[in-house]
Design a protein around this motif. Structure first.
Motif, PDB file in Angstrom:
ATOM      1  N   CYS A   1      62.309  41.441  -0.395  1.00 65.04           N
ATOM      2  CA  CYS A   1      61.316  40.403  -0.688  1.00 65.04           C
ATOM      3  C   CYS A   1      60.874  39.802   0.641  1.00 65.04           C
ATOM      4  O   CYS A   1      61.437  40.099   1.689  1.00 65.04           O
ATOM      5  CB  CYS A   1      61.885  39.372  -1.662  1.00 65.04           C
TER       6      CYS A   1
ATOM      7  N   VAL B   1      70.553  41.119   5.058  1.00 63.05           N
ATOM      8  CA  VAL B   1      72.002  41.040   4.838  1.00 63.05           C
ATOM      9  C   VAL B   1      72.453  42.233   3.994  1.00 63.05           C
ATOM     10  O   VAL B   1      71.668  42.826   3.253  1.00 63.05           O
ATOM     11  CB  VAL B   1      72.391  39.734   4.121  1.00 63.05           C
TER      12      VAL B   1
ATOM     13  N   LEU C   1      65.849  43.935   2.401  1.00 65.69           N
ATOM     14  CA  LEU C   1      64.537  43.578   2.947  1.00 65.69           C
ATOM     15  C   LEU C   1      63.515  43.556   1.814  1.00 65.69           C
ATOM     16  O   LEU C   1      62.330  43.684   2.057  1.00 65.69           O
ATOM     17  CB  LEU C   1      64.103  44.618   3.995  1.00 65.69           C
TER      18      LEU C   1
ATOM     19  N   ARG D   1      74.112  43.065   0.941  1.00 64.11           N
ATOM     20  CA  ARG D   1      74.414  42.320  -0.283  1.00 64.11           C
ATOM     21  C   ARG D   1      75.630  42.862  -1.035  1.00 64.11           C
ATOM     22  O   ARG D   1      76.021  42.289  -2.043  1.00 64.11           O
ATOM     23  CB  ARG D   1      73.176  42.263  -1.185  1.00 64.11           C
TER      24      ARG D   1
ATOM     25  N   GLY E   1      71.977  36.708   0.464  1.00 65.49           N
ATOM     26  CA  GLY E   1      70.906  36.120   1.253  1.00 65.49           C
ATOM     27  C   GLY E   1      70.364  34.872   0.568  1.00 65.49           C
ATOM     28  O   GLY E   1      71.058  34.223  -0.227  1.00 65.49           O
ATOM     29  N   PHE E   2      69.116  34.555   0.858  1.00 66.75           N
ATOM     30  CA  PHE E   2      68.506  33.323   0.345  1.00 66.75           C
ATOM     31  C   PHE E   2      68.568  33.237  -1.180  1.00 66.75           C
ATOM     32  O   PHE E   2      68.782  32.166  -1.738  1.00 66.75           O
ATOM     33  CB  PHE E   2      67.042  33.263   0.798  1.00 66.75           C
TER      34      PHE E   2
ATOM     35  N   ARG F   1      61.439  37.233   2.177  1.00 69.69           N
ATOM     36  CA  ARG F   1      62.450  36.526   2.987  1.00 69.69           C
ATOM     37  C   ARG F   1      63.053  37.453   4.039  1.00 69.69           C
ATOM     38  O   ARG F   1      63.511  36.983   5.079  1.00 69.69           O
ATOM     39  CB  ARG F   1      63.574  35.998   2.096  1.00 69.69           C
ATOM     40  N   ARG F   2      63.143  38.748   3.704  1.00 70.26           N
ATOM     41  CA  ARG F   2      63.659  39.769   4.616  1.00 70.26           C
ATOM     42  C   ARG F   2      64.978  39.312   5.275  1.00 70.26           C
ATOM     43  O   ARG F   2      65.108  39.290   6.509  1.00 70.26           O
ATOM     44  CB  ARG F   2      62.618  40.142   5.669  1.00 70.26           C
TER      45      ARG F   2
HETATM   46  S1  SF4 Z   1      68.637  38.804  -0.031  1.00 72.40           S
HETATM   47 FE1  SF4 Z   1      67.363  38.013  -1.717  1.00 72.40          FE
HETATM   48  S2  SF4 Z   1      65.992  36.546  -0.703  1.00 72.40           S
HETATM   49 FE2  SF4 Z   1      66.829  37.868   0.906  1.00 72.40          FE
HETATM   50  S3  SF4 Z   1      65.373  39.577   1.164  1.00 72.40           S
HETATM   51 FE3  SF4 Z   1      66.901  40.219  -0.337  1.00 72.40          FE
HETATM   52  S4  SF4 Z   1      65.991  39.698  -2.341  1.00 72.40           S
HETATM   53 FE4  SF4 Z   1      64.895  38.523  -0.777  1.00 72.40          FE
END
Ligand code: SF4
Length: 295
Positions: free
Chosen positions: A9, A15, A7, A17, A22-23, A11-12
């Motif tokens: 940035c 996921v 969460l 990681r 994510g994005f 974009r939240r």
């Molecule tokens: S996965 Fe990347 S784009 Fe998405 S919230 Fe996390 S840092 Fe931001």
């Protein structure tokens, strides 16, 4: 390991990681494309010996004209752990870096906290956070005391343009809130006796082809909201069209002298101070060769 549900940035993505992306396309582990002294930042950052840049792979904006596509989109680079990243910072300092310049650190912001907490007490040079400006205030607050110089882009005023080029229609409002937080933490810029920046905020703006009116509107909005003395402005003319996606034909040309000078005149008229590139700086020479990796 810290919590990996991301969460961190605006974009939240929410996921995990450690399992997917994510994005931004970035895994949870640090992925570093390049670590080397870099001579092409603003004079108060590169100085005479260079800025100790560490380029992270992945990006939460993925602009369609990105000049570092192989790291923002293709995740070029290698995985490093916390100890290796700390060692990279110390090595760059030993090589003479005036500062440690974290480039596109946003996907790794919270992972950076323990590394900076470990290294900063003995680092002895400023830490620069060199980002796209689309940042979460909560994450910036978590970095308080660990970053000396904020170096965000401020890319767009219009939400339509921000949506078209970076899939971020809320860019202006989000980046303005982030900038306010950066300014709260940094205060006005301070320099050493050699003119190297020790603390402060430098806002970069790259003029895009066909978008001089958006650039002018942006500068006016920033002046109105923050004044022209709170941060240094770095106005950049170095847009290079060969990196633009072909689906955006309006970006497949250089910025004209007329366009750049119109924005430059506005910046001067409003009273901004900082760094103003010459029009002749529109060259791919400013794009590092990530395949000549030096770590
Ligand atoms: S996965 Fe990347 S784009 Fe998405 S919230 Fe996390 S840092 Fe931001």
């Amino acid at each position: 390991m810290m919590v990996s549900i991301c969460l961190q940035c605006p974009r939240r993505c929410s996921v995990d990681r450690t399992r997917t992306v994510g994005f931004c396309g970035a895994p949870w582990e640090f992925t570093v494309a390049r670590a080397a002294l870099h001579p092409w930042e603003e004079p108060s950052i590169s100085g005479t010996r260079g800025s100790g840049t560490i380029f992270f792979s992945g990006c939460n904006l993925r602009c369609v004209f990105c000049q570092n596509r192989n790291i923002s989109r293709e995740l070029f680079g290698k995985t490093v752990d916390e100890d290796a990243l700390a060692a990279l910072m110390l090595r760059l300092r030993e090589e003479g870096a005036h500062n440690i310049n974290l480039v596109t650190p946003t996907p790794y912001a919270k992972q950076l906290i323990p590394v900076l907490e470990k290294v900063k007490p003995t680092l002895g040079i400023p830490v620069v956070y060199n980002c796209g400006g689309y940042e979460s205030v909560e994450t910036l607050r978590a970095l308080e005391g660990l970053v000396d110089v904020w170096l965000p882009d401020f890319k767009y005023f219009s939400s339509d343009i921000a949506a078209r080029y970076s899939a971020a229609s809320d860019y202006f409002d989000v980046a303005a809130m982030a900038l306010a937080e950066m300014l709260r933490q940094s205060g006005k810029a301070r320099f050493d006796v050699d003119g190297l920046i020790l603390r402060g905020t430098v806002v970069r703006h790259l003029v895009l082809p066909g978008q001089r009116n958006d650039s002018i509107a942006l500068l006016k909005a920033l002046a109105e909201r923050f004044g022209t003395n709170a941060f240094l402005l770095s106005l950049m003319s170095q847009y290079t069209p060969q990196f633009a996606e072909k689906a955006f034909p309006e970006l497949c040309r250089r910025v004209t002298t007329f366009e750049y000078n119109a924005v430059l005149d506005t910046a001067h008229h409003l009273g901004f101070e900082g760094y103003f590139q010459f029009r002749a700086s529109a060259t791919a020479a400013y794009t590092p060769d990530f395949h000549q990796n030096t770590f």
